[in-house]
Write an enzyme that holds these catalytic residues in place. Structure first.
Site, short mmCIF file in Angstrom:
data_model
loop_
_atom_site.label_atom_id
_atom_site.label_comp_id
_atom_site.label_asym_id
_atom_site.label_seq_id
_atom_site.Cartn_x
_atom_site.Cartn_y
_atom_site.Cartn_z
NE ARG A 9 -3.93 -0.39 2.00
CZ ARG A 9 -4.96 -0.38 1.15
NH1 ARG A 9 -5.24 0.69 0.45
NH2 ARG A 9 -5.70 -1.46 0.98
CB ILE B 181 -2.77 -1.63 -2.57
CG1 ILE B 181 -2.51 -3.13 -2.68
CG2 ILE B 181 -4.24 -1.35 -2.28
CD1 ILE B 181 -2.70 -3.88 -1.37
CG HIS C 295 -6.59 -9.88 -11.38
ND1 HIS C 295 -5.51 -9.78 -10.53
CD2 HIS C 295 -7.17 -11.07 -11.10
CE1 HIS C 295 -5.44 -10.87 -9.78
NE2 HIS C 295 -6.45 -11.66 -10.10
CG ASP D 222 -6.93 -7.90 -7.83
OD1 ASP D 222 -6.55 -6.92 -8.47
OD2 ASP D 222 -6.16 -8.78 -7.41
CD GLU E 92 -2.91 -10.32 -18.39
OE1 GLU E 92 -2.42 -9.20 -18.15
OE2 GLU E 92 -2.53 -11.35 -17.81
C1 GRF Z 1 -0.18 -9.05 -16.06
O1 GRF Z 1 -0.42 -10.42 -15.99
C2 GRF Z 1 -1.30 -8.27 -15.39
O2 GRF Z 1 -2.54 -8.87 -15.54
C3 GRF Z 1 -0.89 -8.32 -13.95
O3 GRF Z 1 0.50 -8.17 -13.97
C4 GRF Z 1 1.02 -8.64 -15.21
C5 GRF Z 1 1.77 -7.51 -15.82
O4 GRF Z 1 2.41 -7.87 -17.03
N1 GRF Z 1 -1.61 -7.31 -13.19
P1 GRF Z 1 3.04 -6.74 -17.94
O5 GRF Z 1 3.98 -5.90 -17.05
O6 GRF Z 1 1.94 -5.91 -18.51
O7 GRF Z 1 3.82 -7.46 -18.99
#
Ligand code: GRF
Length: 206
Positions: A64, A93, A110, A146, A175
């Site tokens: 945090r 955080i 996430h 999250d 992602e």
């Molecule tokens: C990703 O898996 C994201 O979801 C998580 O941390 C990782 C970061 O990867 N929060 P990057 O630094 O974007 O390559």
């Protein structure tokens, strides 16, 4: 729409945003990248795209951020007149200084289908739980970890011979796609939030 990206490490999600912007697939501009870690590869990725990249070192391992340090992050973002803050692999955080400066305008990516597997090592949690489906979530950031309202999700299968690295790689591809798509969608449409539920505003589709 101007966005500020906070990243602690590798920066592949940041890279996905920068590449999409460069290719005209993102109706948003990455205005600044901030990191809590000196030497984070994300900083170099930003500079390669001529985006200002700044380190604010909290000088503490606590997840945090202190109010003082978080206020420094906030001030840099306000100086750059960003509309949205994107946490893209930011391993801290955030709390009141950022939440009150950017209400409902901070999002996080996430690597799980929330509300399953919040917190660290989400992919390992999914494997250890025996989940058959995994994925990623883009959500609004609130005061809990999250936990905020869900803006978008994408699922991938868990295969029987997956290890953590294989599953993480499959999720990471999603992602990148989901983060770009969601940021672009916010820029194009905007949304309303009622409690935890988000409805997109197709009438402002440009
Ligand atoms: C990703 O898996 C994201 O979801 C998580 O941390 C990782 C970061 O990867 N929060 P990057 O630094 O974007 O390559």
């Amino acid at each position: 729409m101007r966005i500020g990206v906070l990243a602690s490490g590798r920066g592949s999600n940041l890279e996905a945003l920068l590449a999409a912007e460069a290719e005209g697939r993102l109706r948003a501009t990455v205005a600044i990248v901030l990191s809590d870690r000196q030497g984070a590869p994300a900083l170099e990725r930003a500079r390669e795209h001529r985006v200002p990249a700044i380190v604010i070192d909290p000088k503490s391992a606590r997840a945090r951020l202190s109010v003082e340090v978080e206020s420094q992050f906030r001030d840099r973002l306000l100086e750059q007149e960003v509309d949205w803050v994107v946490l893209a692999g930011f391993f801290r955080i955030v709390g009141e200084p950022l939440l009150s400066a950017f209400p409902d305008h901070i999002l996080n990516i996430h690597p799980s289908l929330l509300p399953s597997f919040p917190g660290l090592h989400a992919q390992r949690q999914a494997l250890e739980h025996g989940a058959r489906v995994a994925g990623c979530t883009v959500h609004l950031v609130n005061a809990a970890v999250d936990d905020g309202a869900i803006l978008g999700q994408s699922a991938v299968p868990v295969l029987e011979n997956d290890d953590e690295a294989a599953l993480a790689a499959r999720i990471l591809t999603e992602e990148h796609r989901l983060l770009v798509e969601t940021v672009d969608r916010i820029a194009r449409m905007g949304f309303r939030r009622e409690g935890r539920r988000i409805s997109w505003n197709p009438e402002v589709l440009s």
